[in-house]
Structures are given as C-alpha cells and as structure tokens.
Enzyme design. Structure first.
Site, short mmCIF file in Angstrom:
data_model
loop_
_atom_site.label_atom_id
_atom_site.label_comp_id
_atom_site.label_asym_id
_atom_site.label_seq_id
_atom_site.Cartn_x
_atom_site.Cartn_y
_atom_site.Cartn_z
N HIS A 49 39.22 38.54 29.95
CA HIS A 49 38.82 38.01 31.25
C HIS A 49 39.99 38.03 32.22
CE1 HIS A 49 40.85 34.07 31.68
NE2 HIS A 49 41.06 34.27 30.39
N CYS A 50 39.67 37.98 33.51
CA CYS A 50 40.69 37.76 34.54
C CYS A 50 40.16 36.60 35.37
CB CYS A 50 40.96 39.02 35.35
SG CYS A 50 39.47 39.87 35.95
N PHE A 51 40.19 36.68 36.69
CA PHE A 51 39.65 35.57 37.48
C PHE A 51 38.14 35.77 37.70
CE2 PHE A 51 38.72 33.04 41.28
CZ PHE A 51 39.20 31.82 40.85
#
Length: 199
Positions: free
Chosen positions: A95-97
């Site tokens: 995941h990232c943001f």
C-alpha cells in the site's frame, strides 16, 4: 442508529495470488488484515506511520509520489519481501497513501517479473481488480524501461536456452556413439583375454 449505513472499509484488492494492493485505509484496518489473512504489509510511502497489527510483519520503503522519484531502485528489496511472504504461505498487502501510484508501480513490476508478462497486460489485470490504479508519469517511464529490459533478457535467455538444448542434444548423440564404441571395445578386450587364457 440501525438505519445508518455501515462505514465503508477501504478494501484491499487481490491482484495476483497472495498479493493485495490497497490504500493506507486498508493497511490501518485490522478487520481487513484479519479477514484477508494478511501476514505481511509493505508500505511504499514517506511521511506517515501506520498502526501495527500483532503477528504481522511490516516493511517500509520510502518513496515520494513524484515523477522524479526513483522507484525502480527499490524493486529488488520489495520483491524479496513479497516473495518471502508468498513462499512462507502468507498474504502480502502492498500500500501507499491512495493505493494508486507508488504501491501500484511496485505490484505491476512484481507481476511482470514473476508472471513473465508485459507491462500492459499486468496493468490490465490489476485494473480489473482495482480500477483506480494510476502510476505517475515518472513511474510509468521506469516501468516501461523495466518492460523493455525484461523483453531483452527474455530474448537473450531464450536464445541461450536454445543453444544449451542444441549442445545437450549434440552431447547426448556423442555419448550414444561413445557408449556404442565402448561396448564394442569391451567385447573385443574380453575376446582377447579369453584368447590369452586358451594359449
């Protein structure tokens, strides 16, 4: 109130066997982590901490979501983390943001390398599961370069494999000839020994 709609939980998307892609919301959701059986979480971002769920392994790779950021140099350690999780029978959440650009770029690169497919096919498959993925222009450039490098490598290894197969075939034919000679040599020496014994 019972009539109030349940707050929507950001769902991670399964984009390849044992590999989920999602946003920070998915990574923060203990409910989703437990429900999906996620054992490893890879954060591809900078500037925020996520709460850790007990028993889950975490790794963070610091990359800014900017076109001039070098994401490709992080692929080997990301692949190692993902592969280690998959080999141990676990599930990984990358995941990232927003789960659109950085984490999608890492997942696309992993899928291309491990499933031996081109970039457009990897992105198409991923978009079926998570339509909003959208690596930034700089990351797309790096993924295209990886795609070209993989194509060259596949062509090269394909040619080398053919050469190896041809060499193996030639060696096998030579061995068959040699074993044929060896048989006739041993029978000839046997006859000589028997002849020597009779004298």
């Amino acid at each position: 109130h019972a009539s109030e709609p349940r707050r929507t939980v950001p769902l991670p998307a399964l984009i390849a066997p044992n590999l989920y892609l999602g946003s920070i919301g998915a990574a923060q959701s203990e409910e989703q982590i437990k429900e999906k059986g996620i054992t490893h979480v890879l954060t591809v971002a900078t500037g925020f901490e996520i709460k850790h769920v007990e028993g889950v392994k975490y790794m963070t790779v610091e990359v800014a979501d900017r076109p001039d950021a070098d994401i490709r140099s992080h692929f080997p350690q990301c692949f190692e983390f993902i592969s280690g999780a998959v080999k141990s029978g676990g599930n990984v959440l990358v995941h990232c943001f927003a789960g659109r650009s950085r984490s999608a770029s890492v997942c696309a690169a992993y899928v291309m390398c491990h499933e031996n497919i081109r970039l457009d096919e990897a992105l198409m498959r991923m978009r079926l599961a998570r339509p909003q993925i959208n690596p930034n222009a700089g990351f797309m450039g790096q993924l295209n370069q990886l795609d070209e490098d993989l194509m060259k490598w596949r062509r090269k290894t394909g040619q080398e494999k053919r050469k190896e197969e041809e060499q193996e075939e030639t060696a096998a034919q030579a061995q068959n000839r040699d074993s044929g000679h060896a048989k006739s040599d041993t029978s000839a020496s046997k006859e000589r020994r028997q002849g020597d014994q009779t004298h």
